[in-house]
Write a protein that holds these residues in place. Structure first.
Motif, mmCIF file in Angstrom:
data_model
loop_
_atom_site.group_PDB
_atom_site.id
_atom_site.type_symbol
_atom_site.label_atom_id
_atom_site.label_comp_id
_atom_site.label_asym_id
_atom_site.label_seq_id
_atom_site.Cartn_x
_atom_site.Cartn_y
_atom_site.Cartn_z
ATOM 1 N N LYS A 113 18.573 17.194 13.361
ATOM 2 C CA LYS A 113 18.735 16.547 12.059
ATOM 3 C C LYS A 113 17.595 15.560 11.795
ATOM 4 O O LYS A 113 17.044 15.488 10.694
ATOM 5 N N ASN A 114 17.244 14.790 12.832
ATOM 6 C CA ASN A 114 16.244 13.745 12.673
ATOM 7 C C ASN A 114 14.815 14.210 12.892
ATOM 8 O O ASN A 114 13.882 13.646 12.332
ATOM 9 N N ARG A 115 14.644 15.233 13.732
ATOM 10 C CA ARG A 115 13.309 15.749 14.018
ATOM 11 C C ARG A 115 13.346 17.283 13.994
ATOM 12 O O ARG A 115 13.325 17.934 15.033
ATOM 13 N N PRO A 116 13.410 17.863 12.795
ATOM 14 C CA PRO A 116 13.485 19.324 12.702
ATOM 15 C C PRO A 116 12.277 20.029 13.320
ATOM 16 O O PRO A 116 12.368 21.214 13.659
ATOM 17 N N GLU A 117 11.170 19.305 13.490
ATOM 18 C CA GLU A 117 9.971 19.914 14.072
ATOM 19 C C GLU A 117 10.021 19.977 15.600
ATOM 20 O O GLU A 117 9.212 20.675 16.229
ATOM 21 N N TRP A 118 10.952 19.254 16.217
ATOM 22 C CA TRP A 118 11.054 19.284 17.678
ATOM 23 C C TRP A 118 11.625 20.616 18.160
ATOM 24 O O TRP A 118 12.511 21.197 17.516
ATOM 25 N N ASN A 119 11.153 21.056 19.294
ATOM 26 C CA ASN A 119 11.637 22.287 19.922
ATOM 27 C C ASN A 119 12.833 21.940 20.811
ATOM 28 O O ASN A 119 12.692 21.657 21.995
ATOM 29 N N VAL A 120 14.027 21.943 20.225
ATOM 30 C CA VAL A 120 15.252 21.555 20.921
ATOM 31 C C VAL A 120 15.952 22.810 21.450
ATOM 32 O O VAL A 120 16.331 23.692 20.672
ATOM 33 N N ILE A 121 16.124 22.884 22.762
ATOM 34 C CA ILE A 121 16.793 24.023 23.389
ATOM 35 C C ILE A 121 18.193 23.593 23.807
ATOM 36 O O ILE A 121 18.363 22.774 24.720
ATOM 37 N N GLU A 122 19.204 24.132 23.117
ATOM 38 C CA GLU A 122 20.597 23.809 23.413
ATOM 39 C C GLU A 122 21.132 24.829 24.425
ATOM 40 O O GLU A 122 21.513 25.944 24.078
ATOM 41 N N ASP A 123 21.128 24.442 25.699
ATOM 42 C CA ASP A 123 21.522 25.379 26.742
ATOM 43 C C ASP A 123 21.696 24.620 28.051
ATOM 44 O O ASP A 123 21.207 23.495 28.209
ATOM 45 N N ASP A 124 22.369 25.250 28.983
ATOM 46 C CA ASP A 124 22.450 24.739 30.341
ATOM 47 C C ASP A 124 21.058 24.806 30.962
ATOM 48 O O ASP A 124 20.398 25.850 30.906
#
Length: 425
Positions: A113-124
């Motif tokens: 939401k705050n940093r849409p440009e970040w490469n956020v990996i939602e995983d174990d």
């Protein structure tokens, strides 16, 4: 820097309670020079310089250190990223994130939401392969959870950490080979499992080919954070670089200790008063009881009949239990924030109103900017904030990391110039 300090300021500066300062006065350890018109003890600056932390604050190099900027592009991988406290602080210092990993869906939503440009990996983290980042990332950071290692005391190495999240942190370091890594944890890691956990961590870091800077606990209140949170930092430098340059320096403290007034009002930290936001409320009877607790007080400041009612059987158990019915003070930093603001064992009542802190008040105490939104139900927002690394603390550590990497860059340029000059002869 001013030359006189009242007892509240000295209490904050030395991180010593006011009752203890009054005891010191009786023992002639630290005697105030005068009292102000309200009868408040006043101390001179030259009385405080014998205390190492006061000397460090008085001689702070903060203004010099905030000028530190990257001499090049420094990339990072952040593990166990949470709601972004560490990542935001490192970004503020000029570091670029190529990957952020977090398993909690609400925290990941906050990051996106705050940093849409970040490469956020939602995983174990166990499912991630870091090999493609090998030798392409300067920094790996992460606040890995602290767990016992079942094999501790046997081999004491990389394999002994299997089944723990520290193993995954170590695996990332092994696959990526960053120049430097930052591990962050609770102060209790020093003594966790009778010191065996930290020993396994140290042995693992050595086995990975990294030199560990002597671990240090940093108190956030000395790094422009209005909160008494303490965090242990483990900083490792790849051996080939540590051998060339071994003068890593932890950040200098800020020029003074900030309080809840600084968190909630316009001033050093923010350009405006804290905005309104949602927050929990106390049940009616609890509010009636807590109304009797003064700023900075706790259950023992209640009338005896209310002490008995509030504490119930715990009333007879003895001990301080200072977190119970605790009200914060506008003239002091906040106690360490927790994930639930109205837990009976770790109360954090607002200084001036009888209620828990709101979302935005809590976020300011962690030095998140007001525009940083926390996604999810109210309980999840509190949890994200309570688990975060204070942004300004991370910012301070990041400047030390950048300063070290800059020195490596300068050394490399000097070495390259020397080689080129010798080849031209």
């Amino acid at each position: 820097m001013k030359n006189t300090f009242n007892i509240h300021e000295v209490s904050n500066l030395l991180d010593v309670s006011i009752p203890k300062l009054l005891l010191w006065e009786k023992k002639n350890k630290l005697v105030p020079t005068e009292k102000d018109t309200n009868g408040i003890n006043i101390y001179l600056k030259n009385q405080l310089v014998d205390f190492p932390i006061a000397k460090d604050v008085f001689e702070s190099k903060w203004d010099e250190e905030i000028k530190i900027k990257p001499l090049g592009s420094y990339n990072s991988i952040e593990l166990f990223a949470g709601a972004g406290g560490m990542a935001l602080g490192f970004e503020k210092a000029g570091i670029h994130h190529v990957l952020l990993n977090e398993i909690d869906k609400f925290s990941c939503s906050t990051l996106r939401k705050n940093r849409p440009e970040w490469n956020v990996i939602e995983d174990d983290i166990k499912n991630l392969d870091f090999k493609k980042y090998a030798n392409k990332v300067e920094i790996v950071t992460g606040g890995f959870p602290c767990q016992s290692f079942s094999a501790a005391g046997k081999k004491l190495g990389f394999e002994d950490t299997r089944g723990t999240l520290f193993f995954e942190f170590a695996r990332c370091i092994k696959e990526v080979q960053p120049k430097i890594f930052v591990g962050e944890n609770v102060k209790g890691l020093f003594h966790h499992d009778k010191g065996r956990t930290l020993q396994v961590i140290k042995d693992t870091i050595h086995e990975l080919g990294y030199t560990l800077i002597e671990p240090r606990v940093l108190k956030a209140m000395y790094y422009k954070v209005p909160q008494k949170r303490e965090r242990l930092f483990l900083i490792g430098i790849r051996n080939d670089l540590a051998e060339k340059n071994n003068d890593f320096k932890f950040p200098a403290p800020y020029k003074k200790v900030l309080t809840l007034t600084d968190a909630f009002k316009k001033g050093d930290l923010f350009d405006n008063d804290v905005p309104e936001s949602i927050g929990d409320m106390y049940p009616a009877r609890k509010k009636e009881i807590l109304d009797f607790v003064p700023q900075g007080g706790y259950w023992k400041d209640l009338p005896d009949d209310l002490q008995r009612e509030f504490m119930q059987r715990s009333y007879f158990l003895g001990g301080g239990k200072t977190g119970l019915a605790r009200r914060l003070s506008m003239t002091a930093p906040s106690l360490t924030l927790v994930c639930s603001p109205s837990m009976k064992q770790t109360e954090r009542c607002h200084p001036l109103e009888t209620r828990p802190l709101t979302i935005r008040e809590s976020a300011r105490i962690q030095t998140f900017p007001d525009e940083w939104e926390f996604v999810g139900p109210k309980s999840q927002a509190y949890k994200q904030i309570g688990n975060a690394v204070p942004v300004n603390l991370a910012w301070s550590v990041a400047r030390s990391i950048i300063d070290y990497l800059n020195k490596i860059n300068v050394d490399n340029r000097k070495n390259t110039k020397t080689i080129l000059q010798s080849e031209s002869v």
